[in-house]
Design a protein around this motif. Structure first.
Motif, PDB file in Angstrom:
ATOM      1  N   THR A 130       0.852  -1.185   0.000  1.00 39.81           N
ATOM      2  CA  THR A 130       0.000   0.000   0.000  1.00 39.81           C
ATOM      3  C   THR A 130       0.894   1.244   0.000  1.00 39.81           C
ATOM      4  O   THR A 130       2.116   1.139   0.198  1.00 39.81           O
ATOM      5  N   THR A 132       1.034   3.572   2.244  1.00 40.64           N
ATOM      6  CA  THR A 132       1.642   3.720   3.570  1.00 40.64           C
ATOM      7  C   THR A 132       2.789   2.736   3.758  1.00 40.64           C
ATOM      8  O   THR A 132       3.853   3.104   4.263  1.00 40.64           O
ATOM      9  N   ASP A 154       2.410  11.055   7.121  1.00 46.59           N
ATOM     10  CA  ASP A 154       1.197  11.874   7.017  1.00 46.59           C
ATOM     11  C   ASP A 154       1.493  13.155   6.226  1.00 46.59           C
ATOM     12  O   ASP A 154       0.714  13.565   5.362  1.00 46.59           O
ATOM     13  N   GLU A 158      -0.176  13.948   2.644  1.00 49.67           N
ATOM     14  CA  GLU A 158      -1.009  15.145   2.575  1.00 49.67           C
ATOM     15  C   GLU A 158      -0.480  16.086   1.499  1.00 49.67           C
ATOM     16  O   GLU A 158      -1.236  16.668   0.723  1.00 49.67           O
ATOM     17  N   GLN A 161      -1.546  14.848  -1.662  1.00 47.50           N
ATOM     18  CA  GLN A 161      -2.987  14.575  -1.643  1.00 47.50           C
ATOM     19  C   GLN A 161      -3.313  13.101  -1.882  1.00 47.50           C
ATOM     20  O   GLN A 161      -4.140  12.752  -2.725  1.00 47.50           O
ATOM     21  N   GLN A 163      -3.877  11.110   1.011  1.00 50.40           N
ATOM     22  CA  GLN A 163      -4.285  10.605   2.328  1.00 50.40           C
ATOM     23  C   GLN A 163      -5.412   9.580   2.200  1.00 50.40           C
ATOM     24  O   GLN A 163      -5.420   8.580   2.919  1.00 50.40           O
ATOM     25  N   GLU A 164      -6.349   9.861   1.284  1.00 50.08           N
ATOM     26  CA  GLU A 164      -7.512   8.977   1.153  1.00 50.08           C
ATOM     27  C   GLU A 164      -7.127   7.595   0.618  1.00 50.08           C
ATOM     28  O   GLU A 164      -7.818   6.626   0.841  1.00 50.08           O
ATOM     29  N   GLN A 165      -6.034   7.590  -0.120  1.00 52.74           N
ATOM     30  CA  GLN A 165      -5.641   6.326  -0.767  1.00 52.74           C
ATOM     31  C   GLN A 165      -4.498   5.634  -0.032  1.00 52.74           C
ATOM     32  O   GLN A 165      -3.897   4.708  -0.563  1.00 52.74           O
ATOM     33  N   ARG A 166      -4.240   6.066   1.184  1.00 49.58           N
ATOM     34  CA  ARG A 166      -3.038   5.593   1.878  1.00 49.58           C
ATOM     35  C   ARG A 166      -3.032   4.089   2.079  1.00 49.58           C
ATOM     36  O   ARG A 166      -1.977   3.470   2.106  1.00 49.58           O
ATOM     37  N   ASN A 167      -4.215   3.465   2.211  1.00 48.74           N
ATOM     38  CA  ASN A 167      -4.241   2.020   2.461  1.00 48.74           C
ATOM     39  C   ASN A 167      -4.567   1.197   1.220  1.00 48.74           C
ATOM     40  O   ASN A 167      -4.862   0.012   1.317  1.00 48.74           O
ATOM     41  N   ARG A 168      -4.480   1.843   0.080  1.00 51.17           N
ATOM     42  CA  ARG A 168      -4.700   1.095  -1.167  1.00 51.17           C
ATOM     43  C   ARG A 168      -3.359   0.643  -1.731  1.00 51.17           C
ATOM     44  O   ARG A 168      -2.346   1.330  -1.589  1.00 51.17           O
TER      45      ARG A 168
END
Lengths: 283, 432
Positions: A130, A132, A154, A158, A161, A163-168
């Motif tokens: 992912t 992260t 983080d 950020e 941009q 952050q929303e996809q950090r665990n994909r």
């Protein structure tokens, strides 16, 4: 560099330009002043690859001021990648020297490596991890851990941009997202100098625009950026300084605006073609 | 130093995550050797018991120096199924001969104890006499046969059959000769009593069925420590090794992905040692190798009995087996690193890796035990890392060897790993 930035020793781009002009005016102090603000000093690099007839670098010299946004421009086969490889310590030159932030590269490689970051042209990411996890891995290699690592991740996510996809997983990312994450990985540990090898190749206009904005922000914060690109408009928009390389050496170097005006051109594109010609460079 | 270990941990963590996510790759890595071990063992279980075509070397220790040894030697020689390697019974002790078989230098040892011929001749001499007692062969009439614990049942049966046939012929020849002489005496006595209406003379023919020479079958190792040699005990370590070496392909692939993308460039510009990255990677793949071995051992122990095969047992040799598995895993990883350094694409590494492993496995005795190979192939087999690993496994599982006794094979595996790492390092350095 982190410390220098925090101590305000590296001014933002505009202040730096003013500062540089002032320093140029005071000739007697120029050498000492320059040595304090020169981020990269490359002197007479020569590199000849095995079985090659022509040198890839032929007395390549370059000086990059601290805090500048430096565009290294040149046609295919001009020697950009070789120069970047040597400056980042990936490749040893046949002769010549590289000094980064006052440290000789051949003597202080490990120390220099803690101060530079690289965003390679090829994506330097693990597709099955992912966003992260990729950043955790690279961050740990920089010695970051725990809360410090998390904060840095983080910040980078950020900044680009993501952050929303950090665990994909990266394999599910679009080309633009991958490029942005590639940039994030290069920004970890807040390097003093960030090398970017064509970081916007093959991505959509929105992602490119975001990367441009973020790089400008990064430069304003004091990071010296070395940027290679084939897009002259991009270099014109972003780079405070450019160096045009051909046949393994720097042909022109200076502030972007000054260079184009002095040579009587309206833009960098015209200047570039006037120097390198329009002949195709198939390598 | 702390940083170095931190980098190793980071690299191992990353590699483990990547391996866990590569479900298709893991399926191949675990499923393939598991399927192979089940199918091949089921197939070989019968074939190996039936076959026995190979001309085998037999260690022959003659302490008798009588006609039994001479005739047995001649008989075995005439059978053309075996090659005799003679030991001088006057200078070589029985223990030494057994030790050579136990070490696996020879698969069979035949010992004719001192006085066997004399006792047999004396026994036969009185066998057909009218007052001969019916009796069994004494201990002195045993011909001792020692087997290498590593030989399979088919081979063992073949050799025993050859020896039993040879001793039967010798014994029968001597009995018939004695009977002929006895018949002459009895016939002379009968003529003298002619007209007396006496009963038919007893020729003592029932003694022909008596077994005066017995083959005593022994294993050359200590019985407490040995497992019964079977296709299961051979195939579990053999195919576990085979599967284990296949991990070199994903390892090479992982290196190639990093090298052919920008990852390697990024890593090389970071303040880290490539050695720590490589160690982390190798630790991840050694973990895969151990998981593979564990799976195959569990299949052998729990699944095989349900399929009508003997259960695989380790007989408490856990520590030596873990050490061997570690050395074999490192050797496989070393090969993977070399593949990743020599090849330029994943396709190349897959093709070259799989073919080379099959060849090395065949040479190493995974498909056919080395003792069943022609002489030249046996010598070549000694250069295969799979042979070193398999030999070490079998020494422990079948011969009860200690770590010290298999240290030669372990050192060869570790040296193989280190040499390949050095070559890879040199190749990478040269390419830079």
């Amino acid at each position: 560099m982190l410390d220098l930035k925090k101590q305000g020793k590296f001014p933002d781009n505009e202040s730096f330009q003013w500062c540089h002009e002032s320093m140029s005016a005071v000739a007697s102090h120029s050498d000492r002043a320059r040595s304090a603000t020169i981020a990269i000093e490359v002197d007479s690099l020569v590199k000849i690859y095995k079985n090659a007839t022509d040198p890839a670098l032929n007395n390549f010299s370059l000086s990059v001021e601290g805090g500048s946004f430096f565009g290294l421009l040149g046609p295919n086969g001009a020697g950009k990648t070789t120069a970047l490889s040597i400056i980042t310590g990936l490749l040893a030159p046949d002769s010549g020297s590289v000094t980064i932030l006052g440290l000789r590269l051949d003597r202080h490689l490990r120390q220099i490596q803690t101060k530079i970051g690289l965003v390679p042209q090829d994506l330097a990411l693990y597709e099955n991890l992912t966003a992260t996890e990729n950043l955790v891995f690279f961050g740990r290699l920089y010695g970051l851990a725990g809360r410090e690592l998390q904060t840095e991740i983080d910040r980078c996510l950020e900044f680009t941009q993501l952050q929303e996809q950090r665990n994909r997983r990266v394999s599910t990312f679009s080309g633009g997202m991958k490029r942005r994450l590639n940039l994030s990985a290069g920004m970890l540990y807040q390097p003093d100098i960030l090398f970017l090898d064509e970081p916007t190749v093959g991505i959509d206009a929105q992602s490119r625009q975001l990367i441009h904005e973020r790089l400008t922000d990064l430069n304003r914060q004091g990071t010296t950026l070395i940027y290679t690109t084939h897009y002259m408009e991009e270099a014109q928009e972003l780079c405070s300084h450019v160096g045009i390389i051909d046949d393994g050496r720097i042909i022109q170097q200076g502030r972007t605006m000054d260079l184009t005006r002095q040579q009587g051109f309206n833009n960098l594109n015209d200047l570039f073609f006037s120097i390198t010609g329009k002949k195709l460079r198939d390598v | 130093m702390f940083k170095f270990f931190n980098h190793i941990i980071a690299s191992t963590w990353k590699e483990t995550l990547l391996l866990r996510r590569d479900k298709a790759g893991l399926l191949v890595l675990f499923f393939m050797p598991a399927a192979l071990v089940i199918i091949i063992t089921l197939v070989q279980e019968n074939i190996m018991e039936l076959s026995g075509e190979k001309k085998s070397a037999i260690l022959f220790l003659d302490q008798d120096h009588g006609q039994i040894a001479t005739r047995l030697r001649q008989s075995l020689h005439d059978s053309k199924r075996v090659t005799l390697v003679e030991l001088d019974g006057a200078t070589v002790r029985r223990d030494e001969a057994i030790a050579r078989v136990r070490r696996g230098d020879y698969q069979v040892g035949v010992i004719i104890p001192e006085g066997t011929s004399t006792r047999l001749e004396a026994r036969i001499e009185t066998l057909f006499a009218a007052d001969a007692p019916s009796g069994k062969a004494s201990d002195g009439d045993l011909i001792l046969v020692y087997f290498d614990p590593g030989v399979l049942p088919g081979f063992r049966s073949g050799i025993l059959a050859a020896l039993q046939l040879a001793t039967f012929n010798i014994e029968m020849e001597l009995k018939v000769k004695a009977l002929q002489e006895n018949v002459a005496v009895l016939l002379a006595g009968q003529q003298m009593m002619m007209g007396g209406g006496g009963k038919k003379p007893d020729l003592g023919l029932t003694h022909l069925q008596e077994n005066l020479l017995t083959i005593s079958e022994e294993q050359a190792g200590s019985k407490r420590e040995e497992s019964a040699p079977s296709a299961v005990q051979h195939n579990i370590p053999a195919w576990a090794l085979f599967g284990l070496f296949f991990t070199c392909i994903p390892l090479a692939g992982s290196l190639l992905v990093e090298r052919n993308s920008g990852i390697w460039i990024r890593l090389m510009t970071m303040p880290i040692s490539s050695v720590s990255l490589l160690i982390g990677k190798i630790i991840g793949y050694v973990g895969v190798c151990f998981s593979q071995i564990l799976l195959i051992v569990l299949i052998g122990h729990f699944l095989f009995p349900t399929l009508g095969l003997p259960a695989f047992t380790i007989n408490g040799h856990l520590v030596p087996l873990v050490v061997i598995s570690l050395c074999c895993s490192l050797a496989a990883c070393g090969y993977g690193v070399l593949l990743g350094s020599v090849c330029t694409s994943l396709e190349q590494a897959s093709m070259f890796g799989s073919i080379s492993i099959v060849i090395t496995a065949a040479l190493g005795g995974v498909l056919v035990p080395p003792y069943a190979m022609p002489g030249v192939m046996q010598r070549i087999s000694g250069f295969s890392p799979l042979n070193w690993g398999l030999s070490a496994y079998q020494d422990v599982l079948l011969r009860g060897s200690s770590i010290a006794q298999i240290s030669g094979d372990l050192c060869r595996l570790l040296a193989f790993f280190l040499v390949l790492l050095l070559i890879s390092w040199w190749l990478n350095r040269r390419s830079q």
